[in-house]
Write a protein that holds these residues in place. Structure first.
Motif, PDB file in Angstrom:
ATOM      1  N   VAL A 260    -115.466  -6.055 -45.280  1.00 28.51           N
ATOM      2  CA  VAL A 260    -114.333  -5.154 -45.041  1.00 28.51           C
ATOM      3  C   VAL A 260    -114.459  -4.514 -43.657  1.00 28.51           C
ATOM      4  O   VAL A 260    -113.502  -4.490 -42.871  1.00 28.51           O
ATOM      5  N   TYR A 261    -115.629  -4.001 -43.373  1.00 28.62           N
ATOM      6  CA  TYR A 261    -115.891  -3.342 -42.094  1.00 28.62           C
ATOM      7  C   TYR A 261    -115.685  -4.319 -40.930  1.00 28.62           C
ATOM      8  O   TYR A 261    -115.031  -4.003 -39.922  1.00 28.62           O
ATOM      9  N   ASP A 262    -116.241  -5.521 -41.062  1.00 32.19           N
ATOM     10  CA  ASP A 262    -116.154  -6.519 -39.995  1.00 32.19           C
ATOM     11  C   ASP A 262    -114.715  -7.014 -39.792  1.00 32.19           C
ATOM     12  O   ASP A 262    -114.260  -7.171 -38.662  1.00 32.19           O
ATOM     13  N   THR A 263    -113.987  -7.238 -40.886  1.00 36.09           N
ATOM     14  CA  THR A 263    -112.614  -7.747 -40.783  1.00 36.09           C
ATOM     15  C   THR A 263    -111.693  -6.717 -40.153  1.00 36.09           C
ATOM     16  O   THR A 263    -110.811  -7.056 -39.355  1.00 36.09           O
ATOM     17  N   TRP A 264    -111.896  -5.447 -40.489  1.00 37.78           N
ATOM     18  CA  TRP A 264    -111.038  -4.397 -39.943  1.00 37.78           C
ATOM     19  C   TRP A 264    -111.319  -4.171 -38.456  1.00 37.78           C
ATOM     20  O   TRP A 264    -110.406  -4.195 -37.622  1.00 37.78           O
ATOM     21  N   LEU A 265    -112.580  -3.944 -38.115  1.00 36.34           N
ATOM     22  CA  LEU A 265    -112.908  -3.522 -36.758  1.00 36.34           C
ATOM     23  C   LEU A 265    -113.077  -4.684 -35.790  1.00 36.34           C
ATOM     24  O   LEU A 265    -112.628  -4.615 -34.641  1.00 36.34           O
ATOM     25  N   ASN A 266    -113.729  -5.753 -36.236  1.00 34.12           N
ATOM     26  CA  ASN A 266    -114.017  -6.855 -35.317  1.00 34.12           C
ATOM     27  C   ASN A 266    -112.917  -7.912 -35.280  1.00 34.12           C
ATOM     28  O   ASN A 266    -112.695  -8.539 -34.241  1.00 34.12           O
ATOM     29  N   ARG A 267    -112.232  -8.124 -36.416  1.00 35.36           N
ATOM     30  CA  ARG A 267    -111.149  -9.102 -36.445  1.00 35.36           C
ATOM     31  C   ARG A 267    -109.779  -8.447 -36.328  1.00 35.36           C
ATOM     32  O   ARG A 267    -108.760  -9.143 -36.321  1.00 35.36           O
ATOM     33  N   ALA A 268    -109.755  -7.109 -36.305  1.00 38.04           N
ATOM     34  CA  ALA A 268    -108.504  -6.348 -36.121  1.00 38.04           C
ATOM     35  C   ALA A 268    -107.450  -6.726 -37.152  1.00 38.04           C
ATOM     36  O   ALA A 268    -106.267  -6.835 -36.832  1.00 38.04           O
ATOM     37  N   SER A 269    -107.878  -6.916 -38.397  1.00 42.46           N
ATOM     38  CA  SER A 269    -106.940  -7.270 -39.468  1.00 42.46           C
ATOM     39  C   SER A 269    -107.090  -6.271 -40.605  1.00 42.46           C
ATOM     40  O   SER A 269    -107.992  -6.397 -41.443  1.00 42.46           O
ATOM     41  N   LEU A 270    -106.200  -5.266 -40.620  1.00 42.01           N
ATOM     42  CA  LEU A 270    -106.238  -4.281 -41.694  1.00 42.01           C
ATOM     43  C   LEU A 270    -105.816  -4.911 -43.021  1.00 42.01           C
ATOM     44  O   LEU A 270    -106.375  -4.592 -44.075  1.00 42.01           O
ATOM     45  N   ALA A 271    -104.830  -5.821 -42.985  1.00 39.95           N
ATOM     46  CA  ALA A 271    -104.388  -6.475 -44.215  1.00 39.95           C
ATOM     47  C   ALA A 271    -105.500  -7.334 -44.801  1.00 39.95           C
ATOM     48  O   ALA A 271    -105.711  -7.360 -46.025  1.00 39.95           O
ATOM     49  N   GLY A 272    -106.246  -8.039 -43.936  1.00 40.15           N
ATOM     50  CA  GLY A 272    -107.370  -8.832 -44.421  1.00 40.15           C
ATOM     51  C   GLY A 272    -108.450  -7.955 -45.033  1.00 40.15           C
ATOM     52  O   GLY A 272    -109.033  -8.285 -46.073  1.00 40.15           O
ATOM     53  N   ALA A 273    -108.729  -6.802 -44.398  1.00 43.23           N
ATOM     54  CA  ALA A 273    -109.709  -5.863 -44.958  1.00 43.23           C
ATOM     55  C   ALA A 273    -109.233  -5.315 -46.296  1.00 43.23           C
ATOM     56  O   ALA A 273    -110.041  -5.128 -47.223  1.00 43.23           O
ATOM     57  N   ALA A 274    -107.937  -5.069 -46.419  1.00 47.75           N
ATOM     58  CA  ALA A 274    -107.389  -4.570 -47.680  1.00 47.75           C
ATOM     59  C   ALA A 274    -107.514  -5.613 -48.784  1.00 47.75           C
ATOM     60  O   ALA A 274    -107.793  -5.276 -49.944  1.00 47.75           O
ATOM     61  N   GLN A 275    -107.323  -6.885 -48.438  1.00 49.37           N
ATOM     62  CA  GLN A 275    -107.442  -7.937 -49.444  1.00 49.37           C
ATOM     63  C   GLN A 275    -108.875  -8.067 -49.951  1.00 49.37           C
ATOM     64  O   GLN A 275    -109.112  -8.257 -51.150  1.00 49.37           O
ATOM     65  N   ILE A 276    -109.839  -7.932 -49.060  1.00 44.40           N
ATOM     66  CA  ILE A 276    -111.238  -7.941 -49.493  1.00 44.40           C
ATOM     67  C   ILE A 276    -111.533  -6.687 -50.320  1.00 44.40           C
ATOM     68  O   ILE A 276    -112.289  -6.723 -51.305  1.00 44.40           O
ATOM     69  N   SER A 277    -110.917  -5.547 -49.947  1.00 41.78           N
ATOM     70  CA  SER A 277    -111.116  -4.303 -50.690  1.00 41.78           C
ATOM     71  C   SER A 277    -110.602  -4.423 -52.114  1.00 41.78           C
ATOM     72  O   SER A 277    -111.194  -3.864 -53.052  1.00 41.78           O
TER      73      SER A 277
END
Length: 578
Positions: A260-277
């Motif tokens: 979640v941390y890596d997808t949000w900050l390093n990949r700049a994908s909040l939607a992707g981080a939300a899906q993992i969340s």
């Protein structure tokens, strides 16, 4: 006490509480809708709190169905399978090892006589004072190639490089399992020991009379009776394991939280981080379901009204020494060695620790912790009182749902909070600009209000539980007498209930204060720019491989973390029955 007159306005609530008629789902709703104005203010507070708690989860689901661009196929094919597998192995390993340490030490200090048992009974709680990420940093500092242990090993045997000898790799999945278990085992120890203390001496005596030795008594009688409590402790340890970000990132273990941390900050994908969340939320729900299922049909009660002394075993010689070593080992590895590493680092690097950054971070942590403790204590006490005075299924379900935030990992909570807070921030900024011509910027995020929101949602359960426990000490007759004498519900709470429940409320506020001081996952993601707490200061220095420069901040967190251990030791350390 005589019953209140039927026409006494002081009040219909008492009649509702004392009524023994079964209530349907519609009847609680009608009672709330026909309540007076003061009761409606309580309903408004409950609904507002419920909205604030559930908004991040609802927002998370909405974000998860948003456009993740081309990140989601990559996550689904490469990141998620590995993260789910790694998380499952980590949780399974931590659950198994914490069970082994917690159950064995709880049985020894509860049922066996050996030197130092009374001190060890509360000292085994001490590792709770150190967050997992600090123990991870200290362990690597101590056992890494350049650390004192391997340096002494090379000097003693004349090794010149790491290829000349074998040493276990600490930055690995097994290393993370061991280190996290040494910090989280007290959850299992607490629940196991409490159950062992409450077990009937008659049952154990009967088993011994029938020829059961110490091992068979443990495995055939005591352990099955304690299984429901053990399941609760293991579930808590595994949920804390799922919530961790500092230790797993430092060890290079790519769990769901790290993803979640890596997808949000390093990949700049909040939607992707939300899906993992959302996947993490499903894991939490699975844990809660397994915990409920593990306790289903496992209720035991004693027919005796008096707690008799437990039939303990007197250990001597090598058996006493072995029991002492088994109990001392987790304390030494989980608290004493990390504390010594911190003290050593401060001694040799005190100039790098005592600086402006430390004092700013300490001030920020203290300010946020105090605000969160006051806010959650006020809301938790108010919700507990409202649930007490409006005893129906709808209110009870709503108040319990408002404390569900503790089960949500901090990283997941941060993802869910960001969007509603950012939209409110943008609304405030545009309104101030259009109406008054003032450029406010994102005041909620830049002021730390988003962090305070996350702390309040996550730790509301502690204050609510403390308020509920405190109200159990208040006799309903005292409240009824106050209402008969014309006191309003608010004055009854302030003048009658709060003085009696004050110790419980203060204890709950202290627990929130300490947990906010240690909180890392949500703080990393929601903090404003150039804003550090003690936890993020330690995390930042460790990320730069300069943990020594954050050792004073780490030791400060540990000292503050001793507070709940003292509170727990006062209630568990003296409870012996032989």
């Amino acid at each position: 006490m005589a019953p209140l007159p039927a026409n006494d306005p002081a009040d219909e609530t008492v009649a509702h509480v004392s009524s023994s008629r079964p209530a349907s789902f519609g009847r609680p709703v009608q009672r709330i809708l026909h309540a007076d104005a003061k009761s409606m203010s309580g309903v408004a507070l409950l609904l507002l709190t419920l909205l604030l708690v559930t908004a991040p989860i609802l927002s998370l689901i909405v974000i998860a169905f948003g456009d993740a661009g081309d990140v989601w196929p990559h996550l689904l094919s490469t990141v998620l399978p590995r993260s789910v597998t790694t998380t499952a192995w980590l949780m399974l390993g931590v659950g198994s090892l914490t069970s082994l340490i917690g159950i064995s030490t709880a049985w020894l200090v509860t049922m066996c006589h050996f030197p130092g048992r009374r001190v060890l009974s509360w000292a085994l709680l001490v590792p709770l004072a150190i967050p997992t990420y600090i123990v991870a940093y200290a362990a690597v500092d101590l056992l890494d190639f350049s650390g004192p242990v391997q340096s002494a090993l090379r000097w003693t045997f004349g090794f010149s490089s790491a290829r000349d000898y074998w040493f276990p790799e600490l930055r690995s999945l097994p290393g993370a399992i061991v280190i996290m278990s040494l910090v989280l085992y007290p959850y299992v120890y607490l629940t196991s020991r409490a159950t062992f203390l409450m077990q009937s001496a008659c049952v154990l005596d009967v088993a011994r009379t029938l020829g059961a030795g110490p091992w068979r008594l443990f495995f055939a009688v005591a352990l099955p009776l304690a299984r429901p409590a053990i399941v609760v402790g293991v579930t808590l340890a595994m949920m804390e394991c799922l919530n961790d970000i500092g230790a797993v990132e430092f060890f290079g273990v790519k769990t769901l939280t790290f993803s979640v941390y890596d997808t949000w900050l390093n990949r700049a994908s909040l939607a992707g981080a939300a899906q993992i969340s959302v996947v993490m939320l499903l894991v939490v729900l699975l844990l809660l379901w397994l915990e409920r299922r593990g306790r289903r049909g496992q209720k035991f009660a004693s027919t005796s009204r008096r707690l008799q002394p437990l039939p303990g075993f007197k250990l001597s010689g090598w058996r006493a020494g072995l029991a002492l070593m088994v109990c001392l080992l987790p304390i030494s590895l989980g608290f004493l060695l990390p504390a010594m590493v911190l003290l050593r680092s401060i001694w040799f690097h005190w100039r790098d620790n005592v600086n402006e950054d430390f004092f700013l971070a300490a001030g920020n942590s203290l300010f946020l912790a105090l605000l969160a403790a006051l806010l959650t204590a006020s809301l938790g006490t108010a919700l507990a009182y409202f649930a007490r005075t409006h005893k129906n299924g709808l209110v009870s379900a709503a108040t319990r749902l408002s404390s569900i935030g503790y089960a949500v990992p901090g990283t997941v909570l941060a993802v869910g909070i960001l969007i509603p807070v950012a939209r409110l921030d943008n609304l405030i900024a545009s309104s101030m600009r259009d109406w008054f011509g003032i450029a406010t910027g994102l005041i909620l995020i830049s002021s730390g209000a988003a962090m305070l929101y996350a702390y309040s949602v996550r730790f509301m359960a502690m204050s609510y539980g403390a308020g509920e426990t405190g109200l159990q000490r208040v006799s309903p007759n005292l409240e009824a007498a106050a209402r008969t004498l014309g006191r309003s519900p608010f004055r009854t709470l302030v003048e009658i209930d709060l003085p009696i429940m004050r110790p419980s409320v203060i204890s709950g506020a202290l627990l929130v204060f300490v947990d906010v001081m240690k909180e890392l996952p949500a703080t990393i993601l929601l903090r404003p720019f150039n804003f550090d707490t003690l936890a993020t200061l330690v995390y930042g220095q460790a990320s730069l491989e300069a943990f020594e420069q954050g050792s004073l901040a780490a030791l400060t967190i540990v000292v503050v973390g001793i507070v709940p251990v003292i509170l727990l030791s006062r209630t568990t350390g003296t409870e012996t029955r032989f």
